[in-house]
Design a protein around this motif. Structure first.
Motif: not given
Length: 589
Positions: A223-227
């Protein structure tokens, strides 16, 4: 007496008129006959000289006549052109659909114990690669529907197999509840269920199975860091018929459901340095959201399927036949041409799309015929040339204006009867109805050039064995003082006729008096056989009382019974002609 008038009488008709338009020899001087005496005349021979009669002098064509002399024969030649409106099958638009997002809790699938886990353990003490917890996306037990719809499909599109979509669909997976524990996470064994039967490519190495709509990934995604994780689906085509899409009354509809499966898995590498490991392992659910959206309206500019398109605006001026020589246009005349030809040139603006329009052609004589004259042509080339005729001619027609030497022959069995009737039609309407009704592949929707074409109606005057020409003419002006005094009881005319016209001629004639009245009780008949280039005796007998003679009325029927083409050089020669007159001359001298 007017010898020129007799030239109007075609073929054998001219013979009879000339028998009576010669001048009486001046050596018969009646001035000495006693005024008290009636002179009986028996078999008085009147020498008459007649020039050879050619068909060119009989028809006597004018420059604006519909019959032309072409390469040494007579033919009807009429030309024209035609044009259609621009061809257009419009693109259509599938409006960007509004898709309801999926929002649901997903349950913990598994937690993994760490051996000898001390109280208050920190992230740094967890061995690398340790799997801590995972959540099951399928436990959301949720899906959403996608409905693709277009309401402006061109009526010429009757079925759709495939449409070119050229659109991007984004699936955005978002998760909440892990923000305090991880920087990111792995999505393992992800499966997306998308609409079936797309021609689609998937980001992140995804593989799409069009038969099931199932997207799988060879490896785990992070995932990206913003989930969240966005998956991009680039759609090139929709295999509409296989997908169960419908097209009815100009409305295209396609519906399908979408969902996701897989696991959200947290490893030691995903953890924040300050994560509370014990709190993480006590989680039993997190929140899951899935949003699906197209990037824009889907412009449909290509499709495969079936079209039924009618080319609009083809109007052809009637073929005028008003300037036909009188000899061919008398009441009772019936002419059937042996092998008339209609030449048609036209382009096919849809050839690049592998579309071969069909054109239905109909000739409608005026006055109307009890027959129908119809045939069809198929334009399978970019530029097409056709010759429509009962029989393929040995040589296709060409002149300085038009070259039809490469024409494709199309049988038109009864075209030879288009002039058949009690009179030659004054005009012939040529109706052309062009349409494309076929399956197409990768057809580009939009505008195309109009259909442009030309035609030539070429009909050699080659009469059939069913043809006949009815003719009536009056030859008068014979009466003068001396002729008015003769009471004729019998006229016998002998001659020898040679002709190269292979038609039979039947002649009926009656004398007329100076008041123009037909003497019905006196009639003569002569028949010429169809044999050409063979001398034939001509004997005409007219018996009965004739007074105040001023001329004759001639009715004739010419029966073709041959397929010879009429030519200007066709000739009829009358020789050794003698007229024997019996009667009495009563006059006070």
């Amino acid at each position: 007496m007017d010898l020129k008038r007799s030239k109007r009488l075609w073929i054998g008709l001219a013979i009879v008129s000339m028998l009576f338009v010669g001048c009486m020899d001046e050596k018969y001087d009646l001035s000495d006959i006693d005024s008290d005496v009636t002179v009986n005349v028996k078999d008085l021979t009147i020498p008459v000289n007649i020039d050879d009669i050619t068909l060119s002098s009989v028809l006597d064509l004018e420059e604006d006549d519909e019959i032309k002399e072409i390469n040494g024969i007579y033919a009807v030649v009429k030309k024209g052109d035609f044009h259609s409106n621009a061809i257009s099958i419009d693109p259509f638009v599938i409006r960007k659909p509004s898709i309801t997002p999926i929002s649901a809790d997903i349950n913990v699938q598994n937690t993994f114990s760490i051996p000898n886990l001390p109280a208050g353990i920190t992230v740094s003490l967890i061995p690398a690669g340790t799997k801590l917890i995972c959540f099951d996306i399928a436990s959301a037990n949720a899906s959403t529907d996608i409905s693709l719809r277009a309401t402006n499909v061109d009526a010429s599109i009757v079925s759709i197999n495939t449409i070119g979509a050229d659109a991007v669909l984004t699936a955005s997976l978002q998760f909440s509840g892990l923000e305090n524990f991880v920087n990111d996470f792995y999505i393992e064994d992800l499966v997306l269920y998308l609409p079936k039967y797309l021609n689609a490519s998937i980001s992140d190495g995804g593989e799409y199975d069009k038969a099931t709509g199932k997207v799988t990934f060879a490896s785990s995604l992070i995932s990206s860091q913003n989930l969240s994780k966005n998956i991009t689906i680039t759609v090139k085509d929709i295999y509409a018929s296989q997908a169960g899409a419908t097209l009815k009354d100009g409305v295209f509809s396609y519906s399908s459901s979408c969902k996701a499966e897989g696991s959200i898995t947290v490893y030691k590498e995903n953890l924040k340095p300050t994560a509370d490991i014990n709190a993480l392992l006590q989680l039993n659910k997190i929140r899951y959201n899935c949003s699906l959206a197209f990037d824009r309206d889907i412009q449909i500019t290509d499709f495969s399927g079936n079209v039924d398109y009618t080319v609009k605006g083809i109007n052809v001026d009637p073929i005028s036949l008003e300037n036909i020589p009188d000899v061919l246009n008398q009441t009772g005349t019936q002419i059937g041409l042996e092998n008339p030809q209609i030449y048609v040139k036209l382009n096919n603006p849809l050839h690049s799309m592998n579309v071969s329009p069909t054109a239905d052609l109909e000739l409608i004589p005026n006055p109307a015929s009890d027959q129908q004259f119809k045939t069809s042509i198929t334009a399978d080339k970019a530029d097409n040339i056709f010759c429509l005729s009962p029989v393929r001619p040995n040589n296709f027609f060409s002149d300085n204006e038009s070259d039809y030497s490469q024409a494709q022959h199309v049988a038109f069995s009864n075209l030879g009867q288009v002039l058949y009737g009690n009179r030659i039609p004054t005009s012939i309407q040529l109706d052309i109805k062009a349409f494309a009704k076929q399956e197409v592949n990768n057809f580009h929707l939009g505008n195309y050039e109009p259909v442009n074409g030309e035609y030539t109606f070429y009909a050699p005057l080659q009469l059939t064995d069913e043809s006949h020409i009815a003719y009536e003419d009056t030859i008068d002006g014979w009466n003068d003082e001396d002729v008015d005094a003769i009471t004729i009881s019998k006229i016998t005319i002998n001659a020898e006729v040679t002709k190269d016209i292979p038609y039979g001629v039947t002649l009926d004639f009656w004398p007329i008096n100076k008041n123009g009245q037909k003497i019905e009780s006196v009639k003569g008949t002569a028949t010429l056989s169809k044999d050409a280039n063979k001398p034939q005796p001509l004997i005409i007998n007219m018996e009965g009382t004739v007074t105040h003679l001023d001329g004759i009325i001639i009715k004739a029927k010419v029966d073709a019974a041959s397929t010879a083409t009429l030519a200007p050089t066709m000739k009829l020669k009358v020789s050794n002609l003698k007229a024997k007159v019996s009667g009495s001359y009563d006059k006070e001298l």
